[in-house]
Design an enzyme around this catalytic site. Structure first.
Site, short mmCIF file in Angstrom:
data_model
loop_
_atom_site.label_atom_id
_atom_site.label_comp_id
_atom_site.label_asym_id
_atom_site.label_seq_id
_atom_site.Cartn_x
_atom_site.Cartn_y
_atom_site.Cartn_z
N ASP A 123 0.86 -1.19 0.00
CA ASP A 123 0.00 0.00 0.00
C ASP A 123 0.89 1.24 0.00
OD1 ASP A 123 -2.32 -1.50 0.19
OD2 ASP A 123 -2.65 -1.11 2.32
N ARG A 179 -1.64 -0.82 -8.31
CA ARG A 179 -2.95 -0.26 -7.96
C ARG A 179 -2.87 1.26 -8.11
NH1 ARG A 179 -3.98 -0.85 -1.97
NH2 ARG A 179 -4.44 -3.01 -2.45
#
Ligand SMILES: Cc1cc2nc3c(=O)[nH]c(=O)nc-3n(C[C@H](O)[C@H](O)[C@H](O)COP(=O)(O)OP(=O)(O)OC[C@H]3O[C@@H](n4cnc5c(N)ncnc54)[C@H](O)[C@@H]3O)c2cc1C
Length: 303
Positions: A123, A179
């Site tokens: 992340d 992402r």
């Protein structure tokens, strides 16, 4: 107004009360509960990415404990046959205390996932972590080229350059798996776009760049405008359905999620679980005050 007020006072409310607001947005306190929810999502046609809640740590002992927890999570999730991968936050492993220690921990987690031919995504946290996280990706990808990915934030002015600078790692055999999301942290206007339209414009430009480069983008948004913009790009570049996926947070915009699944698009749900749900939920509720209103309505209906 009321929603914003509620969102702001949430961190000062008792945990039990916040739990009422939040329980639809986290997959439980234990990995066993998260697995049950992940398997349910699998049977509804979605993949998952499991995340252990918790961000800032202050000691390397905590980093070590977090690594052990992730290793256990992977072992249990694989044993249960969950169709999903894993997401982690590098500060959870000590990134801002000792980047080398964090590297070793995350490398071990990726090695564990790789032993099941699975994948771990780093992340992206706030801007002091950006370069360090890109370094992590580069180093770990050398050893585990198929098992690691990263996140980019469309609100950061540097993102297009970052994607461009990493394109040397992209190949037809192993497309870069990134992402792309809007970005959740409060960054200064010197380094980040602030307006909705501007962020969306850059989001779609980043997706377009990834399609042009034949990377594998994971489009993480609940915003219909971004979803529709992505679908137009899919048509324009004739991208096959196995070359991108959508991602949404557990419990958020399930109708939009379902419509994409029904149309045959890959969908992965971010499944956060853990004892530190309180911080995660108050942040999510603050981020989207509208949600507080929706949850209040649900609570009134139940009572
Ligand atoms: C799978 C996934 C992974 C993510 N990983 C990261 C990361 O690594 N780093 C990072 O900085 N950020 C991450 N984010 C958060 C992201 O950056 C945004 O802050 C968040 O997704 C809100 O932006 P949006 O694109 O959904 O659009 P917004 O413009 O915020 O929302 C558009 C519409 O979507 C709905 N909506 C959006 N968010 C919510 C919500 N929380 N609850 C209920 N409804 C909502 C509302 O109807 C809203 O009007 C991630 C998001 C997702 C979905």
């Amino acid at each position: 107004m009321i929603n914003t007020l509620i969102s702001n006072i949430l961190p000062f409310m008792p945990e039990k009360l916040v739990w009422l607001f939040s329980k639809d947005y986290i997959a439980g306190e234990t990995i066993e509960q998260a697995i049950v929810n992940a398997l349910q999502l699998n049977s509804d046609g979605m993949m998952t990415t499991i995340d252990v809640l918790g961000e800032c740590i202050s000691t390397l002992e905590e980093a070590d404990a977090n690594k052990k927890e992730y290793l256990e999570v992977i072992a249990k999730s694989e044993a249960a046959g969950v169709n999903g991968n894993y997401s982690l936050k590098p500060t959870f492993f000590g990134l801002l205390i000792d980047p080398e220690v964090a590297y070793n921990h995350i490398r071990e987690v990726v090695a564990k996932a790789a032993s099941y031919r699975n994948f771990v995504r780093i992340d992206m946290e706030d801007s002091p972590c950006t370069d360090l996280s890109i370094d992590l990706l580069r180093r770990i990808k050398e050893e585990f080229p198929e098992n690691i990915g990263l996140v980019f934030q469309a609100y950061l002015k540097r993102t297009h350059n970052d994607l461009h600078n990493l394109s040397d790692l992209n190949s037809k055999e192993i497309p870069l798996n990134f992402r792309i999301c809007k970005g959740i942290y409060n960054e200064s206007p010197e380094i980040a776009y602030k307006q909705y339209e501007n962020i969306n414009k850059h989001f779609l430009e980043d997706v377009e760049y990834m399609f042009q480069q034949k990377m594998y983008p994971a489009i993480a948004t609940h915003d219909k405008n971004v979803v529709n913009g992505t679908l137009e790009l899919v048509k324009k570049y004739k991208v096959s359905k196995n070359m991108y996926e959508f991602q949404m947070l557990y419990g958020v915009t399930p109708a939009l999620r379902k419509s994409l699944v029904d149309d045959g698009h890959r969908m992965r749900v971010y499944v956060p679980f853990g004892k530190q749900w309180f911080g995660y939920c108050t942040r999510r509720l603050k981020e989207n005050p509208k949600m507080a209103g929706v949850i209040i309505k649900a609570i009134f209906k139940k009572s």
